[in-house]
Design a protein around this motif. Structure first.
Motif, PDB file in Angstrom:
ATOM      1  N   UNK A  65       0.839  -1.196   0.000  1.00 44.19           N
ATOM      2  CA  UNK A  65       0.000   0.000   0.000  1.00 44.19           C
ATOM      3  C   UNK A  65       0.875   1.248   0.000  1.00 44.19           C
ATOM      4  N   UNK A  66       0.472   2.217  -0.782  1.00 41.37           N
ATOM      5  CA  UNK A  66       1.199   3.487  -0.803  1.00 41.37           C
ATOM      6  C   UNK A  66       0.845   4.353   0.389  1.00 41.37           C
ATOM      7  N   UNK A  67      -0.426   4.280   0.816  1.00 45.38           N
ATOM      8  CA  UNK A  67      -0.867   5.066   1.978  1.00 45.38           C
ATOM      9  C   UNK A  67      -1.745   4.180   2.864  1.00 45.38           C
ATOM     10  N   UNK A  68      -1.966   4.571   4.109  1.00 47.92           N
ATOM     11  CA  UNK A  68      -2.851   3.805   4.986  1.00 47.92           C
ATOM     12  C   UNK A  68      -4.311   3.811   4.523  1.00 47.92           C
ATOM     13  N   UNK A  69      -4.640   4.685   3.572  1.00 42.42           N
ATOM     14  CA  UNK A  69      -6.014   4.778   3.074  1.00 42.42           C
ATOM     15  C   UNK A  69      -6.290   3.833   1.905  1.00 42.42           C
ATOM     16  N   UNK A  70      -5.275   3.077   1.465  1.00 40.33           N
ATOM     17  CA  UNK A  70      -5.421   2.212   0.291  1.00 40.33           C
ATOM     18  C   UNK A  70      -6.192   0.927   0.560  1.00 40.33           C
ATOM     19  N   UNK A  71      -6.342   0.542   1.810  1.00 40.52           N
ATOM     20  CA  UNK A  71      -6.937  -0.743   2.152  1.00 40.52           C
ATOM     21  C   UNK A  71      -8.188  -0.526   3.006  1.00 40.52           C
ATOM     22  N   UNK A  72      -9.352  -0.950   2.489  1.00 45.31           N
ATOM     23  CA  UNK A  72     -10.607  -0.788   3.218  1.00 45.31           C
ATOM     24  C   UNK A  72     -10.883  -1.964   4.143  1.00 45.31           C
ATOM     25  N   UNK A  73     -10.407  -3.134   3.767  1.00 44.97           N
ATOM     26  CA  UNK A  73     -10.643  -4.330   4.558  1.00 44.97           C
ATOM     27  C   UNK A  73      -9.639  -5.406   4.195  1.00 44.97           C
ATOM     28  N   UNK A  74      -9.594  -6.461   5.006  1.00 43.03           N
ATOM     29  CA  UNK A  74      -8.620  -7.528   4.778  1.00 43.03           C
ATOM     30  C   UNK A  74      -9.114  -8.821   5.413  1.00 43.03           C
ATOM     31  N   UNK A  75      -8.937  -9.922   4.699  1.00 42.04           N
ATOM     32  CA  UNK A  75      -9.164 -11.255   5.251  1.00 42.04           C
ATOM     33  C   UNK A  75      -7.809 -11.844   5.592  1.00 42.04           C
ATOM     34  N   UNK A  76      -7.678 -12.383   6.788  1.00 42.39           N
ATOM     35  CA  UNK A  76      -6.467 -13.093   7.200  1.00 42.39           C
ATOM     36  C   UNK A  76      -6.881 -14.454   7.722  1.00 42.39           C
ATOM     37  N   UNK A  77      -6.236 -15.468   7.213  1.00 42.16           N
ATOM     38  CA  UNK A  77      -6.508 -16.814   7.676  1.00 42.16           C
ATOM     39  C   UNK A  77      -6.366 -17.806   6.553  1.00 42.16           C
ATOM     40  N   UNK A  78      -6.902 -18.971   6.785  1.00 35.07           N
ATOM     41  CA  UNK A  78      -6.892 -20.025   5.788  1.00 35.07           C
ATOM     42  C   UNK A  78      -8.325 -20.201   5.337  1.00 35.07           C
ATOM     43  N   UNK A  79      -8.600 -19.801   4.112  1.00 35.40           N
ATOM     44  CA  UNK A  79      -9.958 -19.876   3.592  1.00 35.40           C
ATOM     45  C   UNK A  79     -10.406 -21.307   3.364  1.00 35.40           C
ATOM     46  N   UNK A  80     -11.707 -21.477   3.277  1.00 42.74           N
ATOM     47  CA  UNK A  80     -12.260 -22.801   3.010  1.00 42.74           C
ATOM     48  C   UNK A  80     -11.738 -23.345   1.683  1.00 42.74           C
ATOM     49  N   UNK A  81     -11.533 -22.454   0.724  1.00 50.44           N
ATOM     50  CA  UNK A  81     -11.030 -22.880  -0.584  1.00 50.44           C
ATOM     51  C   UNK A  81      -9.599 -23.424  -0.485  1.00 50.44           C
ATOM     52  N   UNK A  82      -8.866 -23.066   0.573  1.00 53.66           N
ATOM     53  CA  UNK A  82      -7.502 -23.546   0.786  1.00 53.66           C
ATOM     54  C   UNK A  82      -7.449 -24.629   1.854  1.00 53.66           C
ATOM     55  N   UNK A  83      -8.585 -25.209   2.189  1.00 55.68           N
ATOM     56  CA  UNK A  83      -8.624 -26.286   3.180  1.00 55.68           C
ATOM     57  C   UNK A  83      -8.702 -25.796   4.608  1.00 55.68           C
ATOM     58  N   UNK A  84      -9.218 -24.609   4.821  1.00 52.59           N
ATOM     59  CA  UNK A  84      -9.271 -24.030   6.169  1.00 52.59           C
ATOM     60  C   UNK A  84     -10.516 -24.375   6.947  1.00 52.59           C
TER      61      UNK A  84
END
Length: 147
Positions: A65-84
């Motif tokens: 990110x260039x600035x702290x305003x570039x990211x509105x949200x974020x998923x962190x973890x192991x998704x179901x699609x990746x076997x989570x």
């Protein structure tokens, strides 16, 4: 020139408005989550929703990110699609972050309601957990009445 639909009372109300707090965002995110289709919410069991003003410095670097305003949200973890689907010992729960200040900045620049934006970001980030397509996420968002 004054908008004819804006009454004096509304002008006073607007003049006294304050930015939604982190607690307000938690309430809005909770309401947005409750509007998600029930079968979708059932699959989200264990996903933690967090509200912060901004992403931390490590996240900003990682996401390039260039600035702290570039990211509105974020998923962190192991998704179901990746076997989570199963939690491993010592593994953090899957988490979705909504970033208050970037969302407020986006809201100020667009003609969408704050509730719509929060719902959109929440659905998009939870969608990463499931590996959903953009079309799938649009259908879920539409089902909330905010799409």
């Amino acid at each position: 020139m004054r908008d004819k639909t804006l009454t004096d009372k509304n002008a006073t109300d607007l003049a006294n408005l304050q930015a939604p707090t982190l607690a307000d965002f938690e309430m809005l995110a909770g309401e947005a989550y409750e509007r998600l289709p029930e079968d979708f919410r059932r699959l989200c069991d264990g996903v933690v929703i967090k509200i912060d003003d901004f992403p931390d410095d490590d996240t900003l670097r990682e996401m390039d990110c260039e600035t702290p305003f570039d990211l509105l949200g974020l998923f962190r973890g192991i998704g179901l699609a990746q076997g989570g689907g199963m939690m491993q010992t010592g593994q953090f729960p899957n988490m979705v972050w909504l970033y208050r200040r970037p969302i407020l900045d986006y809201w100020a620049e667009h003609e969408e309601s704050l509730g719509h934006i929060i719902t959109h970001v929440l659905v998009h980030e939870i969608g990463h957990h499931f590996g959903l397509s953009d079309d799938d996420m649009e259908a879920i968002e539409a089902a909330t009445g905010e799409g």
